[in-house]
Design a protein around this motif. Structure first.
Motif, PDB file in Angstrom:
ATOM      1  N   ALA A  19       0.834  -1.211   0.000  1.00 40.20           N
ATOM      2  CA  ALA A  19       0.000   0.000   0.000  1.00 40.20           C
ATOM      3  C   ALA A  19       0.865   1.256   0.000  1.00 40.20           C
ATOM      4  O   ALA A  19       1.961   1.267   0.548  1.00 40.20           O
ATOM      5  CB  ALA A  19      -0.920   0.000   1.212  1.00 40.20           C
ATOM      6  N   ASP A  20       0.350   2.319  -0.613  1.00 34.63           N
ATOM      7  CA  ASP A  20       1.070   3.592  -0.595  1.00 34.63           C
ATOM      8  C   ASP A  20       0.656   4.415   0.626  1.00 34.63           C
ATOM      9  O   ASP A  20      -0.127   3.965   1.460  1.00 34.63           O
ATOM     10  CB  ASP A  20       0.845   4.368  -1.900  1.00 34.63           C
ATOM     11  CG  ASP A  20      -0.622   4.709  -2.141  1.00 34.63           C
ATOM     12  OD1 ASP A  20      -1.427   4.675  -1.186  1.00 34.63           O
ATOM     13  OD2 ASP A  20      -0.962   5.023  -3.297  1.00 34.63           O
ATOM     14  N   ARG A  24      -3.809   3.170  -0.566  1.00 33.86           N
ATOM     15  CA  ARG A  24      -4.273   2.537  -1.802  1.00 33.86           C
ATOM     16  C   ARG A  24      -3.229   1.510  -2.255  1.00 33.86           C
ATOM     17  O   ARG A  24      -2.038   1.678  -2.019  1.00 33.86           O
ATOM     18  CB  ARG A  24      -4.459   3.562  -2.923  1.00 33.86           C
ATOM     19  CG  ARG A  24      -5.347   4.727  -2.611  1.00 33.86           C
ATOM     20  CD  ARG A  24      -6.807   4.476  -2.725  1.00 33.86           C
ATOM     21  NE  ARG A  24      -7.252   4.029  -4.023  1.00 33.86           N
ATOM     22  CZ  ARG A  24      -8.480   3.580  -4.249  1.00 33.86           C
ATOM     23  NH1 ARG A  24      -9.361   3.510  -3.267  1.00 33.86           N
ATOM     24  NH2 ARG A  24      -8.846   3.193  -5.452  1.00 33.86           N
ATOM     25  N   SER A  26      -2.010  -0.107  -5.691  1.00 31.75           N
ATOM     26  CA  SER A  26      -2.118  -0.050  -7.156  1.00 31.75           C
ATOM     27  C   SER A  26      -1.558  -1.327  -7.764  1.00 31.75           C
ATOM     28  O   SER A  26      -0.759  -2.037  -7.150  1.00 31.75           O
ATOM     29  CB  SER A  26      -1.342   1.158  -7.691  1.00 31.75           C
ATOM     30  OG  SER A  26       0.046   0.963  -7.506  1.00 31.75           O
ATOM     31  N   ARG A  91      -4.103   1.780 -11.808  1.00 36.52           N
ATOM     32  CA  ARG A  91      -5.386   1.314 -11.255  1.00 36.52           C
ATOM     33  C   ARG A  91      -5.147   0.808  -9.832  1.00 36.52           C
ATOM     34  O   ARG A  91      -4.171   0.110  -9.570  1.00 36.52           O
ATOM     35  CB  ARG A  91      -5.973   0.186 -12.101  1.00 36.52           C
ATOM     36  CG  ARG A  91      -6.134   0.500 -13.570  1.00 36.52           C
ATOM     37  CD  ARG A  91      -7.071   1.603 -13.838  1.00 36.52           C
ATOM     38  NE  ARG A  91      -8.439   1.187 -13.633  1.00 36.52           N
ATOM     39  CZ  ARG A  91      -9.466   1.975 -13.798  1.00 36.52           C
ATOM     40  NH1 ARG A  91      -9.293   3.221 -14.171  1.00 36.52           N
ATOM     41  NH2 ARG A  91     -10.669   1.539 -13.600  1.00 36.52           N
ATOM     42  N   SER A  92      -6.056   1.175  -8.914  1.00 34.24           N
ATOM     43  CA  SER A  92      -5.817   0.809  -7.519  1.00 34.24           C
ATOM     44  C   SER A  92      -7.110   0.482  -6.771  1.00 34.24           C
ATOM     45  O   SER A  92      -8.208   0.797  -7.241  1.00 34.24           O
ATOM     46  CB  SER A  92      -5.085   1.939  -6.803  1.00 34.24           C
ATOM     47  OG  SER A  92      -5.909   3.083  -6.711  1.00 34.24           O
ATOM     48  N   LEU A  93      -6.926  -0.145  -5.607  1.00 28.61           N
ATOM     49  CA  LEU A  93      -8.015  -0.474  -4.684  1.00 28.61           C
ATOM     50  C   LEU A  93      -7.651   0.058  -3.308  1.00 28.61           C
ATOM     51  O   LEU A  93      -6.470   0.250  -2.997  1.00 28.61           O
ATOM     52  CB  LEU A  93      -8.179  -1.999  -4.577  1.00 28.61           C
ATOM     53  CG  LEU A  93      -8.741  -2.744  -5.768  1.00 28.61           C
ATOM     54  CD1 LEU A  93      -8.587  -4.236  -5.552  1.00 28.61           C
ATOM     55  CD2 LEU A  93     -10.206  -2.399  -5.963  1.00 28.61           C
ATOM     56  N   ALA A  94      -8.656   0.240  -2.482  1.00 28.13           N
ATOM     57  CA  ALA A  94      -8.404   0.652  -1.106  1.00 28.13           C
ATOM     58  C   ALA A  94      -7.698  -0.477  -0.369  1.00 28.13           C
ATOM     59  O   ALA A  94      -7.987  -1.660  -0.589  1.00 28.13           O
ATOM     60  CB  ALA A  94      -9.712   1.001  -0.407  1.00 28.13           C
ATOM     61  N   GLN A  95      -6.772  -0.114   0.515  1.00 27.91           N
ATOM     62  CA  GLN A  95      -5.989  -1.114   1.245  1.00 27.91           C
ATOM     63  C   GLN A  95      -6.874  -2.049   2.071  1.00 27.91           C
ATOM     64  O   GLN A  95      -6.603  -3.239   2.168  1.00 27.91           O
ATOM     65  CB  GLN A  95      -4.965  -0.440   2.153  1.00 27.91           C
ATOM     66  CG  GLN A  95      -4.070  -1.444   2.857  1.00 27.91           C
ATOM     67  CD  GLN A  95      -3.026  -0.792   3.728  1.00 27.91           C
ATOM     68  OE1 GLN A  95      -3.050   0.403   3.947  1.00 27.91           O
ATOM     69  NE2 GLN A  95      -2.101  -1.592   4.213  1.00 27.91           N
ATOM     70  N   LYS A  97      -9.797  -3.231   1.380  1.00 25.26           N
ATOM     71  CA  LYS A  97     -10.360  -4.269   0.507  1.00 25.26           C
ATOM     72  C   LYS A  97      -9.313  -5.333   0.193  1.00 25.26           C
ATOM     73  O   LYS A  97      -9.604  -6.523   0.180  1.00 25.26           O
ATOM     74  CB  LYS A  97     -10.892  -3.662  -0.792  1.00 25.26           C
ATOM     75  CG  LYS A  97     -12.146  -2.851  -0.599  1.00 25.26           C
ATOM     76  CD  LYS A  97     -12.667  -2.341  -1.912  1.00 25.26           C
ATOM     77  CE  LYS A  97     -13.940  -1.542  -1.655  1.00 25.26           C
ATOM     78  NZ  LYS A  97     -14.538  -1.038  -2.867  1.00 25.26           N
TER      79      LYS A  97
END
Length: 194
Positions: A19-20, A24, A26, A91-95, A97
């Motif tokens: 995660a960044d 997020r 990516s 493209r990314s998702l919330a950490q 999730k």
């Protein structure tokens, strides 16, 4: 340089740590964390998507096929590292999730890791890599047709996941099983269209 991934649990650990600062995860960070030379984990991730219920949604098998073609093509030409377009890497998702998905996958990863080990090395080295990449590329090309044949995309996803796992764990027996699953999936498609 990070050590090469040899188990599913190691792959999940690295993804979980990617995660960044904004919370997020990516695709670019995932590729970086599993190693941009690690075609096995990337093939496994795409295979899991293709084997999941998501592949029943219109367009998903075709999109997955494009990604598989990118991976297989680069594996076939023995590229030093994996390349994806920058727009896709962003493209990314919330950490949270990603963490939830990893928590759900961890018991399965532990179970699978117990069965995998290096064996039949000739099936995952040298010329066999060309055969695996050719088969995966063939699956990618047939994926759009698999949208029309119930459950064939799931079979292709299982085969791709098995190829990815075989490359990760250096398990030639699993590669042999993946070849068989691919043959059955192709057989279903040929039967449906004949």
């Amino acid at each position: 340089m990070a050590r090469e991934i040899t188990t599913l649990q190691e792959m999940l650990d690295r993804i979980g740590d990617s995660a960044d600062d904004a919370g997020r995860v990516s695709l670019g960070k995932i590729v970086e964390s599993v190693g941009n030379r690690s075609f096995g984990p990337l093939l496994l991730m795409v295979g899991i998507i293709a084997a999941s219920p998501l592949s029943g949604m219109p367009g998903v098998p075709t999109a997955t096929g494009v990604l598989i073609l990118l991976i297989a093509g680069q594996l076939f030409f023995r590229r030093d590292h994996f390349w994806l377009p920058k727009w896709l890497l962003r493209r990314s998702l919330a950490q949270d999730k990603v963490t939830k998905a990893i928590r759900w996958l961890r018991p399965l990863a532990r179970f699978i890791d117990r069965w995998l080990r290096p064996r039949l090395p000739a099936l995952i080295r040298g010329g066999s890599i060309y055969l695996i990449s050719f088969i995966c590329g063939s699956i990618a090309i047939v994926m759009p047709m698999m949208e029309l044949v119930p459950f064939s995309a799931h079979g292709a996803g299982v085969a791709l996941s098995a190829f990815g796992l075989a490359l990760i764990s250096r398990d030639g027996l699993l590669a042999l099983i993946a070849f068989a699953v691919t043959a059955v999936s192709f057989g279903l498609v040929i039967y449906q269209f004949s």
